[in-house]
Each structure stands twice: as C-alpha cells, then as structure tokens.
Write a protein that holds these residues in place. Structure first.
Motif, PDB file in Angstrom:
ATOM      1  N   GLU A 339       0.816  -1.225   0.000  1.00 37.36           N
ATOM      2  CA  GLU A 339       0.000   0.000   0.000  1.00 37.36           C
ATOM      3  C   GLU A 339       0.845   1.269   0.000  1.00 37.36           C
ATOM      4  OE1 GLU A 339      -3.572   1.050   0.388  1.00 37.36           O
ATOM      5  OE2 GLU A 339      -3.287  -0.651  -0.981  1.00 37.36           O
ATOM      6  N   ARG A 340       1.810   1.262   0.965  1.00 40.52           N
ATOM      7  CA  ARG A 340       2.548   2.501   1.199  1.00 40.52           C
ATOM      8  C   ARG A 340       3.614   2.750   0.124  1.00 40.52           C
ATOM      9  NH1 ARG A 340       6.251   4.120   6.234  1.00 40.52           N
ATOM     10  NH2 ARG A 340       6.452   6.317   5.683  1.00 40.52           N
ATOM     11  N   PHE A 341       4.430   1.738  -0.143  1.00 43.83           N
ATOM     12  CA  PHE A 341       5.459   1.854  -1.190  1.00 43.83           C
ATOM     13  C   PHE A 341       5.098   0.905  -2.320  1.00 43.83           C
ATOM     14  CE2 PHE A 341       7.817   2.370   2.914  1.00 43.83           C
ATOM     15  CZ  PHE A 341       8.039   3.735   2.815  1.00 43.83           C
ATOM     16  N   LYS A 342       4.801   1.470  -3.481  1.00 46.47           N
ATOM     17  CA  LYS A 342       4.394   0.608  -4.609  1.00 46.47           C
ATOM     18  C   LYS A 342       5.621  -0.026  -5.276  1.00 46.47           C
ATOM     19  CE  LYS A 342      -0.172   1.846  -5.028  1.00 46.47           C
ATOM     20  NZ  LYS A 342      -0.242   2.238  -3.621  1.00 46.47           N
ATOM     21  N   THR A 343       6.716   0.740  -5.315  1.00 44.15           N
ATOM     22  CA  THR A 343       7.934   0.254  -5.992  1.00 44.15           C
ATOM     23  C   THR A 343       9.155   0.571  -5.126  1.00 44.15           C
ATOM     24  OG1 THR A 343       8.372   2.374  -7.033  1.00 44.15           O
ATOM     25  CG2 THR A 343       6.972   0.854  -8.271  1.00 44.15           C
ATOM     26  N   ALA A 367      15.938  -4.542 -12.018  1.00 43.79           N
ATOM     27  CA  ALA A 367      15.553  -5.306 -10.825  1.00 43.79           C
ATOM     28  C   ALA A 367      14.697  -4.437  -9.900  1.00 43.79           C
ATOM     29  CB  ALA A 367      16.790  -5.826 -10.093  1.00 43.79           C
ATOM     30  N   ASP A 368      13.423  -4.291 -10.259  1.00 46.12           N
ATOM     31  CA  ASP A 368      12.508  -3.557  -9.376  1.00 46.12           C
ATOM     32  C   ASP A 368      12.415  -4.332  -8.062  1.00 46.12           C
ATOM     33  OD1 ASP A 368      10.644  -1.871  -8.329  1.00 46.12           O
ATOM     34  OD2 ASP A 368       8.965  -2.578  -9.561  1.00 46.12           O
ATOM     35  N   GLY A 369      12.317  -3.613  -6.933  1.00 51.95           N
ATOM     36  CA  GLY A 369      12.243  -4.298  -5.642  1.00 51.95           C
ATOM     37  C   GLY A 369      13.591  -4.370  -4.933  1.00 51.95           C
TER      38      GLY A 369
END
Ligand code: PLP
Length: 404
Positions: A339-343, A367-369
C-alpha cells in the motif's frame, strides 16, 4: 531554436539511472541538505602515489604525442605479462588493445560485432550501460532473468535464450549491482554453450581483484584457447586501481576482433592518453607494488562490508546477501512493497526525503524491488547512513503500530 534531429540510435538511449540519482543528491546538497550519497560507483581512495609518479615520468620522457591506436607496445606487453604472471595466461600482446576506460572497451567490442537486428543477450540485473550499448548498435536486447535468491547466471539459462539471431552475450563478474561472482567452472560452461552456437561473449571484468574470499578472482582470459576465440575481455584501471578519471582500460580478444576494434578506435578516440598508458604499463611491470595497493583497498572494502551487511539486514523489510565481489550491497526491499510503497523507487525516495540518504533504485539495473548501496565511501558515512535508516524504519514501524 531549430529542433535538433538527433539520430535514431542515440534518441533510443537514456541517461544512466546511477548518474541521475547522483545528480539529485548533488542538487539537494547544494540546497543545504546534509545528504549521504551511497550512489557513487567510484573508489573513494586516491590513485596510488607510485602510479602518479610514473605518469609524471612519462611526461618527462616526452610521451605527449600520438601512440599507435592499439596503445603503446609496452602497454600491450605489460598487460600480457601481468596476466601471465598472475593468472598463467598465454595470450600474445597483439591480442591486447588499449581503450579509454572499460566503457570504451565495451563499446569497441560490441560495435565491432553487432549488426542491426542481431540479438544481444543481457542477464538481469545488468550494469546500466549494457542495454544502451545494444540500443546504440541497433541490436535487439534479450534479457535473461536470473533467480533473485542469488542472481547467479547458469549455462542452462544462456542455452535456453539463444536463437539463430543471437550474436553476443554480455556478462559482468564480479557484478555491479549484485556483487555476485560467476565461478570458473560455470563461466567455462557458459562460454562452451555459446561457442557451440557460434555466439560470442563479452566479459566485463572491471571489478577484477575485488573478490572476497571464499570467492576467487577469475578472468575469462584463462579459458582454453578454443573458447577464448569467442571471448573478449573488457578490463579497466578505473575501479581496481582507483583511477576513474584517468580513462584507461583495455580489451583482450582474438586478432580479428582486436583489429576491428583498433580500426574503430583509430577513427574515434584514436587511443587513450599517451603518458597514462605509460604509467599503467609501468604499474603492470611492478605487480608486487600494484597488487599490494589493490589488496589494501580490498581490505578496507572488506571491513566496510562486514559492518554494512549485518546492519542493513537488521533494518525491517531489508534483506541483503553477502556480496562476493565489487563494492555494492544489493538490498531486497520487496517485503516493504504494498500500500505505502508501490515500488523500490518509492522506498528510495522515502530514504532520500526522510533520512537524507541517497541510494540507487534497482529498476535501472532491471531489478525492481531492490536498492543498490555503494560502500565505496567512508566507514563514517556508512555508519551514519545506516543509523539514519534504522531510526527512520523504527519511527515508521511505531507510526504504523500507533495508527492501528
Ligand atoms: N563496467 C561496470 C560494471 C561498471 O560498473 C563500470 C563503471 O561504473 C564500467 C564498466 C566502466 O568503467 P570505466 O569506463 O571507468 O572503466
């Protein structure tokens, strides 16, 4: 103003994500924020004094004129001799060509083999420049996913990705951003799989020597000759010898590939600076001194890594595997996404705005995340950064609890 008709190949390229993050940090610092910048992929050590002295000696000897495009013969010989002395290789000096940094070595190698439409294999996560090289050459970038658990590239994954259009695989070990090292036997299998299908391999070894035991320093220049036919090693003095501003690197490749790269370079940069080549040749001729300097830097990186990795792992939502090489911690923040951090870019922005710590978002590396923390900065900076992040994450956790 006349709209500038930038070429298609360059229009397709984008600014390096690492440079962008550094620019934001510099801007905030100018505005008075107390920023700790952990984006920098550049040693914080000065170039060893004796290498500077060799450069001055070169100037004194009048090395201020053109050299051959492949570099001074002494430069080529000193690289071949250094590799032979340290790794037991047996390639001739004619397979070495000087370049203006690892970046130009990579560009020379890729531009002399890729045609528009050829497929370029790029394992993920990748160093930011690799896809841009493919775009510039008009090639089709084909990415190979590796497992986020360890990001290790296997010969099997390479085999599955090869098609009749594949021309080149580009590998970086020790790896920026993951800190992973491909083991000698796996590297050999990877090159074997490529050679069987007539695919060439460009190995970026800019972090050569930055391996933390039990991982071992390995260069593809030691592969058997029939495999080396397919390999171009891109080397650099930038990181290993803390010489980023000197702009010097080299390639080691078969005679035909080398000839093509030298031809290309002869019509572009011509060659790297003459007295810089001289200084590097002299440094390579003094391997004991040079390796002692490298080992002292590696010792300091090791101390920082040993403080940093457990400290990062103590942060709620962070997970970081122990780097095997280079000087980056690649932190998995996927547990924080929701919710708070999408990416991970949102997490990076939060660290920047609330803790004044700048790190590089993993998206630029495919490398998203993930977030990349460079520890090519002082222990004091690292301790302060970690302490700010730990405090922030505690405040975050308390805030969440109190609002439940
Ligand atoms: N390759 C990798 C993986 C890098 O991280 C860098 C620099 O950040 C380079 C190549 C290029 O280094 P240079 O052109 O300074 O030798």
């Amino acid at each position: 103003m006349v709209p500038f008709p930038v070429s298609n190949n360059v229009a397709g390229m984008s600014t390096s994500a690492t440079l962008k993050a550094g620019q934001i940090a510099a801007k905030l610092r100018e505005e008075g924020s107390d920023i700790i910048d952990l984006t920098v992929g550049e040693p914080d050590f000065d170039t060893p004094e004796f290498i500077k002295e060799f450069a001055i000696e070169g100037l004194g000897k009048g090395l201020t004129k053109y050299t051959p495009s492949a570099g001074l013969r002494a430069f080529q010989e000193s690289i071949a001799d250094f590799y032979e002395g340290h790794f037991g290789t047996d390639f001739p000096p004619s397979q070495v060509a000087a370049a203006c940094g690892g970046k130009q070595a990579l560009f020379n190698a890729a531009c002399t083999i890729l045609n528009p439409g050829d497929e370029l294999l790029i394992p993920k996560p990748y160093w930011v420049t690799f896809p841009e090289i493919g775009i510039f050459c008009g090639a089709r970038n084909v990415f190979i996913d590796t497992e986020p658990a360890d990001f290790v590239l296997t010969a099997e994954q390479v085999k599955e990705s090869i098609t009749h259009r594949t021309k080149l695989l580009i590998i970086n070990s020790p790896n920026n951003p993951t800190g992973r090292i491909i083991r000698a036997d796996e590297m050999q299998r990877i090159v074997e799989v490529c050679a069987e299908r007539n695919v060439f391999v460009l190995t970026d070894e800019c972090y050569l020597f930055f391996a933390y035991p039990p991982a071992e320093v390995f260069t593809s220049a030691t592969l058997p000759n029939e495999l080396r036919e397919y390999v171009c090693v891109a080397g650099s003095f930038s990181k290993t010898y803390a010489m980023t501003g000197w702009r010097i690197g080299y390639t080691i490749a078969n005679e035909d590939w080398t000839r093509a790269m030298v031809m290309l370079q002869s019509h572009s940069a011509t060659h790297p600076t003459s007295f810089v080549q001289y200084a590097c040749a002299k440094a390579m001729q003094n391997p004991n001194k040079t390796l002692a300097a490298v080992n002292s830097m590696l010792g300091e990186y090791t101390r920082r890594k040993e403080m940093l990795i457990p400290a990062l792992n103590a942060v709620n939502g962070f997970y970081c595997a122990n780097p095997e090489g280079a000087f980056y911690a690649f932190v998995d923040v996927r547990d924080m996404l929701g919710e708070r951090f999408k990416t991970s870019a949102n997490v990076a922005e939060h660290l920047l705005r609330a803790a004044h710590v700048v790190v590089t978002d993993g998206v630029g590396f495919g490398a998203d995340g993930f977030l990349r923390f460079s520890y090519a900065t002082s222990m004091e900076n690292l301790r302060n950064a970690v302490s700010r992040i730990q405090t922030l994450c505690k405040v975050d956790a308390d805030t969440v609890v109190s609002t439940l």
